[in-house]
Design an enzyme around this catalytic site. Structure first.
Site, PDB file in Angstrom:
ATOM      1  CG  HIS A  38       9.712   5.094 -12.041  1.00  0.00           C
ATOM      2  ND1 HIS A  38      10.544   4.977 -13.121  1.00  0.00           N
ATOM      3  CD2 HIS A  38       9.565   3.838 -11.549  1.00  0.00           C
ATOM      4  CE1 HIS A  38      10.892   3.708 -13.263  1.00  0.00           C
ATOM      5  NE2 HIS A  38      10.313   3.006 -12.330  1.00  0.00           N
ATOM      6  N   GLY A  40       5.668   9.710  -9.566  1.00  0.00           N
ATOM      7  CA  GLY A  40       4.372   9.115  -9.912  1.00  0.00           C
ATOM      8  C   GLY A  40       4.238   7.690  -9.421  1.00  0.00           C
ATOM      9  N   GLY A  41       5.372   7.106  -8.992  1.00  0.00           N
ATOM     10  CA  GLY A  41       5.329   5.771  -8.386  1.00  0.00           C
ATOM     11  C   GLY A  41       4.878   4.672  -9.325  1.00  0.00           C
ATOM     12  CB  ILE A  42       3.821   1.155  -8.565  1.00  0.00           C
ATOM     13  CG1 ILE A  42       5.150   0.655  -7.978  1.00  0.00           C
ATOM     14  CG2 ILE A  42       3.098   0.025  -9.299  1.00  0.00           C
ATOM     15  CD1 ILE A  42       6.137   0.096  -8.966  1.00  0.00           C
ATOM     16  N   GLY A 180      -4.107 -15.872  -9.787  1.00  0.00           N
ATOM     17  CA  GLY A 180      -4.723 -14.797  -9.000  1.00  0.00           C
ATOM     18  C   GLY A 180      -5.747 -14.044  -9.828  1.00  0.00           C
ATOM     19  N   GLY A 182      -7.594 -11.250  -8.670  1.00  0.00           N
ATOM     20  CA  GLY A 182      -7.921  -9.905  -8.198  1.00  0.00           C
ATOM     21  C   GLY A 182      -7.884  -8.963  -9.395  1.00  0.00           C
ATOM     22  CB  ALA A 183      -8.033  -5.269  -9.657  1.00  0.00           C
ATOM     23  CD  GLU A 203      -8.830 -16.151  -6.394  1.00  0.00           C
ATOM     24  OE1 GLU A 203      -8.549 -16.384  -5.197  1.00  0.00           O
ATOM     25  OE2 GLU A 203      -8.315 -15.223  -7.046  1.00  0.00           O
ATOM     26  CG  HIS A 444     -33.987   8.794 -21.823  1.00  0.00           C
ATOM     27  ND1 HIS A 444     -33.887   7.435 -21.633  1.00  0.00           N
ATOM     28  CD2 HIS A 444     -34.507   8.971 -23.073  1.00  0.00           C
ATOM     29  CE1 HIS A 444     -34.334   6.825 -22.725  1.00  0.00           C
ATOM     30  NE2 HIS A 444     -34.710   7.732 -23.605  1.00  0.00           N
TER      31      HIS A 444
END
Length: 465
Positions: A38, A40-42, A180, A182-183, A203, A444
């Site tokens: 593809h 754009g890859g993974i 797992g 991770g992200a 984990e 602010h």
């Protein structure tokens, strides 16, 4: 058939490869890009982008349940998982088409097929029509990575999923195990938990989100537990017994093995580089634990051959790959003002609920490196915008070198921190000190004011707590 010659050939059209191709073309190089699946890859098709689309759906769903808090009425709240997935795929498809358009616009030759390197400067591509023979003095490897599969925990697409299965789920899990934290693991845990799956995260390290600052990990654990997740740290899934519509996981924790039943398992235990079948070993490329060994400029040690992005090792982040792509294209084009990408100046973002973002050294890492540190913190509860948004849970933490005032690291958890972190990234790139940040006027009411206050806190000048 005569070989087609180019100035630069890129293998892999993910966020590293396609960006390298564009930058090369901008600099006047004749560029070809080879992609087997593809554009754009993974990242674009099965990673960053579609997961964010799905997480947005779960975020809106979560907010709908809070309608009453905001003086709104929403009844009969539900979701259609197929429609959520359909939207996510449509977003990916739109961007995939966009990459194809960018290749045309920049006059990059696209070859769809499987590449190998029979010799230095030569690339053979197996396409549907046959074999194409390409040559170039410079070749960039940008073949990315795939999910790591542990023996006995292999995905089957039915009971045990990788990230790909989790993006196009055959059903909504009722009892979900995520291996797992991770992200990738935490994002899927967050998505499915929000939609109502009874979610357990296992984990192996002593804390979830192990690459983050320990304080942020602890805050995240508390938040996830409050949302009903079960978090098991210092734990390991030893085996999975697969039955009909059921998986029994043998989880070793505290020296004992416990058995827990689930209907779905997502394995998110890291990634392995796509180094096979390219002919790299024969060329003399060094490979260490599935990743190509490179120097700071992504050179492999084989003349004219570079490796960028996930195949070249951590941090496994799309934005790191893109920047390396630009850097290498500029080197190939002969630019002499090229700077290597510094891993400690690259932000990491996790789009769970609450979001997590960081850049630079954690407090522990800074101390380990011998710095005398000053640390500042500011909680979301002290910020007007956070309270108005109904998002009072979160923390901004800054780490400074006590001697020089250099910003060593910044760590955040809470609403929209994946956007806020860039302020500190720019600060680090400009080699900012605490004084520069203190003298900067933050608008602010914004969440960004907490970034100012966390700096002030490190120097005992905090105002709003």
């Amino acid at each position: 058939m005569a070989a087609k010659s180019f100035d630069m050939i890129v293998i892999g059209a993910g966020p590293g490869g396609y960006v390298a191709a564009i930058r090369g073309a901008q600099l006047g190089l004749k560029v070809a890009i080879v992609e087997r699946e593809h554009m754009g890859g993974i990242c674009l098709n099965w990673g960053c982008i579609p997961t964010k689309a799905m997480l947005r759906s779960s975020e809106v769903f979560h907010l709908m349940h809070r309608a009453k808090e905001f003086g709104l009425k929403a009844e009969g709240i539900g979701y259609d998982l197929d429609a959520v997935v359909k939207r996510s795929r449509a977003v990916a498809k739109q961007l995939n088409g966009g990459v194809g358009h960018l290749m045309k616009k920049n006059k990059v030759t696209v070859v769809m097929g499987e590449a190998s390197l029979p010799a230095r400067g030569k690339v053979l591509v197996k396409t549907e029509a046959g074999v194409e023979d390409l040559t170039a003095p410079a070749v960039i490897l940008a073949t990315g990575a795939r999910a790591r599969e542990l023996p006995g925990l292999e995905a089957d697409g039915d009971l045990v999923w990788t990230y790909k299965h989790a993006l196009v789920p055959p059903r909504m899990p009722k009892r979900l195990l995520v291996i797992g934290s991770g992200a990738i693991g935490i994002e899927f845990a967050s998505f499915y938990n929000t939609l109502g799956a009874e979610t357990t995260v296992v984990e192996v390290m002593d804390r979830i989100l192990p690459v983050e600052d320990a304080e942020i990990s602890a805050f995240a654990k508390k938040s996830f537990a409050k949302q009903g997740m079960t978090i098991m740290e210092k734990a390991m899934v030893k085996q999975l017994d697969r039955g009909k519509g059921n998986v029994t996981a043998h989880i070793e924790v505290g020296g004992k093995v416990e058995k827990h039943d689930f209907d779905t398992v997502i394995s998110a235990v890291g990634i392995v580089g796509n180094t096979e079948g390219l002919g790299l070993e024969a060329l003399g490329v060094k490979i260490d634990r599935t990743h190509v060994v490179t120097d700071a400029f992504c050179r492999t040690g084989v003349e004219g051959l570079y490796a960028i992005g996930d195949i070249a090792g951590a941090p496994w982040l799309a934005h790191k790959a893109s920047h390396e792509g630009v850097m290498v294209a500029e080197l190939i084009a002969g630019r002499n003002d090229v700077h290597p990408v510094k891993p400690e100046s690259i932000a990491g973002c996790t789009y769970c609920h609450p979001q997590v973002a960081s850049v630079g050294y954690s407090e522990a890492k800074a101390k380990e490196l011998g710095y005398d540190v000053r640390v500042g913190r500011f909680p979301f509860i002290g910020n007007g915008k956070a309270i108005a948004l109904g998002e009072p849970e979160g923390l901004v933490k800054t780490v400074f070198d006590a001697k020089t005032g250099e910003l060593l690291g910044a760590h955040m958890i809470g609403a929209e921190v994946t956007e806020l972190i860039q302020g500190y990234v720019v600060g680090r790139t400009l080699e900012t000190t605490e004084e520069d940040l203190m003298n900067t006027v933050f608008p602010h009411p914004t969440l960004s004011e907490m970034m100012h206050e966390a700096v002030l806190d490190a120097y005992d000048r905090v105002v709003h707590i």
